[in-house]
Design an enzyme around this catalytic site. Structure first.
Site, PDB file in Angstrom:
ATOM      1  N   HIS A  21       0.840  -1.208   0.000  1.00 32.41           N
ATOM      2  CA  HIS A  21       0.000   0.000   0.000  1.00 32.41           C
ATOM      3  C   HIS A  21       0.873   1.257   0.000  1.00 32.41           C
ATOM      4  O   HIS A  21       0.614   2.218  -0.719  1.00 32.41           O
ATOM      5  CB  HIS A  21      -0.854   0.057   1.278  1.00 32.41           C
ATOM      6  CG  HIS A  21      -1.922  -0.996   1.386  1.00 32.41           C
ATOM      7  ND1 HIS A  21      -2.007  -1.838   2.472  1.00 32.41           N
ATOM      8  CD2 HIS A  21      -2.958  -1.323   0.581  1.00 32.41           C
ATOM      9  CE1 HIS A  21      -3.054  -2.636   2.324  1.00 32.41           C
ATOM     10  NE2 HIS A  21      -3.646  -2.357   1.176  1.00 32.41           N
ATOM     11  N   LYS A  45     -16.613  -6.709   5.453  1.00 30.39           N
ATOM     12  CA  LYS A  45     -15.391  -7.517   5.430  1.00 30.39           C
ATOM     13  C   LYS A  45     -14.927  -7.953   6.818  1.00 30.39           C
ATOM     14  O   LYS A  45     -13.906  -8.623   6.927  1.00 30.39           O
ATOM     15  CB  LYS A  45     -14.272  -6.745   4.736  1.00 30.39           C
ATOM     16  CG  LYS A  45     -14.367  -6.775   3.227  1.00 30.39           C
ATOM     17  CD  LYS A  45     -13.038  -6.459   2.594  1.00 30.39           C
ATOM     18  CE  LYS A  45     -13.075  -6.636   1.095  1.00 30.39           C
ATOM     19  NZ  LYS A  45     -11.826  -6.205   0.479  1.00 30.39           N
ATOM     20  N   ARG A  97      -2.084  -5.616  -8.647  1.00 26.59           N
ATOM     21  CA  ARG A  97      -1.061  -6.631  -8.424  1.00 26.59           C
ATOM     22  C   ARG A  97      -1.136  -7.650  -9.542  1.00 26.59           C
ATOM     23  O   ARG A  97      -1.029  -7.312 -10.697  1.00 26.59           O
ATOM     24  CB  ARG A  97      -1.266  -7.274  -7.035  1.00 26.59           C
ATOM     25  CG  ARG A  97      -0.937  -6.336  -5.901  1.00 26.59           C
ATOM     26  CD  ARG A  97      -1.492  -6.816  -4.599  1.00 26.59           C
ATOM     27  NE  ARG A  97      -2.958  -6.745  -4.602  1.00 26.59           N
ATOM     28  CZ  ARG A  97      -3.721  -6.982  -3.562  1.00 26.59           C
ATOM     29  NH1 ARG A  97      -3.176  -7.342  -2.424  1.00 26.59           N
ATOM     30  NH2 ARG A  97      -5.017  -6.860  -3.638  1.00 26.59           N
ATOM     31  N   SER A 135      -2.973  -7.839   2.659  1.00 27.49           N
ATOM     32  CA  SER A 135      -3.195  -7.730   4.111  1.00 27.49           C
ATOM     33  C   SER A 135      -3.596  -9.091   4.682  1.00 27.49           C
ATOM     34  O   SER A 135      -3.181  -9.449   5.788  1.00 27.49           O
ATOM     35  CB  SER A 135      -4.287  -6.703   4.397  1.00 27.49           C
ATOM     36  OG  SER A 135      -3.896  -5.432   3.941  1.00 27.49           O
TER      37      SER A 135
HETATM   38  P1  ADP Z   1      -9.920  -3.251  -0.564  1.00 28.72           P
HETATM   39  O1  ADP Z   1     -10.728  -3.955   0.469  1.00 28.72           O
HETATM   40  O2  ADP Z   1     -10.518  -1.980  -1.057  1.00 28.72           O
HETATM   41  O3  ADP Z   1      -9.390  -4.114  -1.694  1.00 28.72           O
HETATM   42  P2  ADP Z   1      -7.219  -3.255   0.385  1.00 28.72           P
HETATM   43  O4  ADP Z   1      -6.646  -2.634   1.598  1.00 28.72           O
HETATM   44  O5  ADP Z   1      -7.132  -4.741   0.299  1.00 28.72           O
HETATM   45  O6  ADP Z   1      -8.681  -2.759   0.299  1.00 28.72           O
HETATM   46  O7  ADP Z   1      -6.534  -2.635  -0.889  1.00 28.72           O
HETATM   47  C1  ADP Z   1      -6.634  -1.264  -1.185  1.00 28.72           C
HETATM   48  C2  ADP Z   1      -5.975  -1.027  -2.530  1.00 28.72           C
HETATM   49  O8  ADP Z   1      -4.590  -1.291  -2.413  1.00 28.72           O
HETATM   50  C3  ADP Z   1      -6.476  -1.941  -3.646  1.00 28.72           C
HETATM   51  O9  ADP Z   1      -6.454  -1.210  -4.850  1.00 28.72           O
HETATM   52  C4  ADP Z   1      -5.469  -3.041  -3.691  1.00 28.72           C
HETATM   53  O10 ADP Z   1      -5.384  -3.614  -4.971  1.00 28.72           O
HETATM   54  C5  ADP Z   1      -4.204  -2.255  -3.367  1.00 28.72           C
HETATM   55  N1  ADP Z   1      -3.176  -3.114  -2.798  1.00 28.72           N
HETATM   56  C6  ADP Z   1      -3.253  -3.940  -1.740  1.00 28.72           C
HETATM   57  N2  ADP Z   1      -2.081  -4.577  -1.525  1.00 28.72           N
HETATM   58  C7  ADP Z   1      -1.241  -4.139  -2.500  1.00 28.72           C
HETATM   59  C8  ADP Z   1       0.103  -4.438  -2.865  1.00 28.72           C
HETATM   60  N3  ADP Z   1       0.823  -5.355  -2.225  1.00 28.72           N
HETATM   61  N4  ADP Z   1       0.620  -3.795  -3.920  1.00 28.72           N
HETATM   62  C9  ADP Z   1      -0.113  -2.907  -4.610  1.00 28.72           C
HETATM   63  N5  ADP Z   1      -1.374  -2.594  -4.347  1.00 28.72           N
HETATM   64  C10 ADP Z   1      -1.946  -3.193  -3.300  1.00 28.72           C
END
Ligand code: ADP
Length: 167
Positions: A21, A45, A97, A135
């Protein structure tokens, strides 16, 4: 400033924030005048950390991060496009990703475009070290006692370990 500020919203659960992130935040901060990390309350979630805890972990993780422009952390609830209009943002940032992200992201971007034509979704790719990082995976590794330094900042690591101790 005569020119209008370019504001981007980076929404997500951030449960918890990872280096993946933060890599995206850093890239976005070099493209926009202001980035707002919008932490979704996300009751659907069932997050492991409360919104306040997730925001606190992000705020602490931003310290010392190479940022182009100011980054703010906020909480949001409800429709993303309503939030974008409220704060005057014309762009939504999402991280892309592996191919597995594509389907859901495509649907979400087109729905948001339908709801608000003026808001554009911008996808950024993280450094390849973070392409397989999520995460959920981090929480699983923490639960099983694995090494976390490559995935999350020190403060997030201690919060994850503290949480594990609580069972
Ligand atoms: P959501 O529940 O909205 O998917 P996340 O916290 O899982 O929330 O992810 C928020 C954003 O960050 C999403 O666009 C996700 O694809 C991106 N994201 C999560 N992990 C990574 C990572 N390792 N590299 C790049 N982008 C990421």
């Amino acid at each position: 400033m005569s020119r209008k500020e370019r504001i981007a919203v980076y929404p997500g659960s951030f449960d918890p924030v990872t280096w993946g992130h933060l890599d995206i935040v850093s890239r976005a901060s070099r493209l926009f005048d202001r980035v707002i990390i919008a932490v979704a309350k996300n009751p659907l979630k069932k997050p492991a950390f409360t919104a306040a805890e997730r925001m606190d972990m992000i705020t602490r993780s931003l310290r010392g991060l190479p940022l182009g422009r100011p980054v703010k952390v906020a909480r949001f609830d409800g429709l993303l496009v309503h939030y974008c209009r409220k704060v005057g943002a014309r762009a939504v940032i999402r991280g892309l990703r592996a191919v597995s992200d594509f389907e859901a992201e495509f649907q979400m971007a087109l729905m948001n475009r339908h709801l608000a034509r003026e808001v554009e979704t911008v996808y950024l790719m993280p450094d390849q070290r973070f392409v397989y990082l999520s995460s959920n995976l981090v929480k699983e590794v923490a639960r099983l006692g694995g090494e976390l330094d490559a995935f999350v900042p020190p403060f997030v690591k201690s919060r994850l370990l503290h949480r594990k101790d609580r069972g």
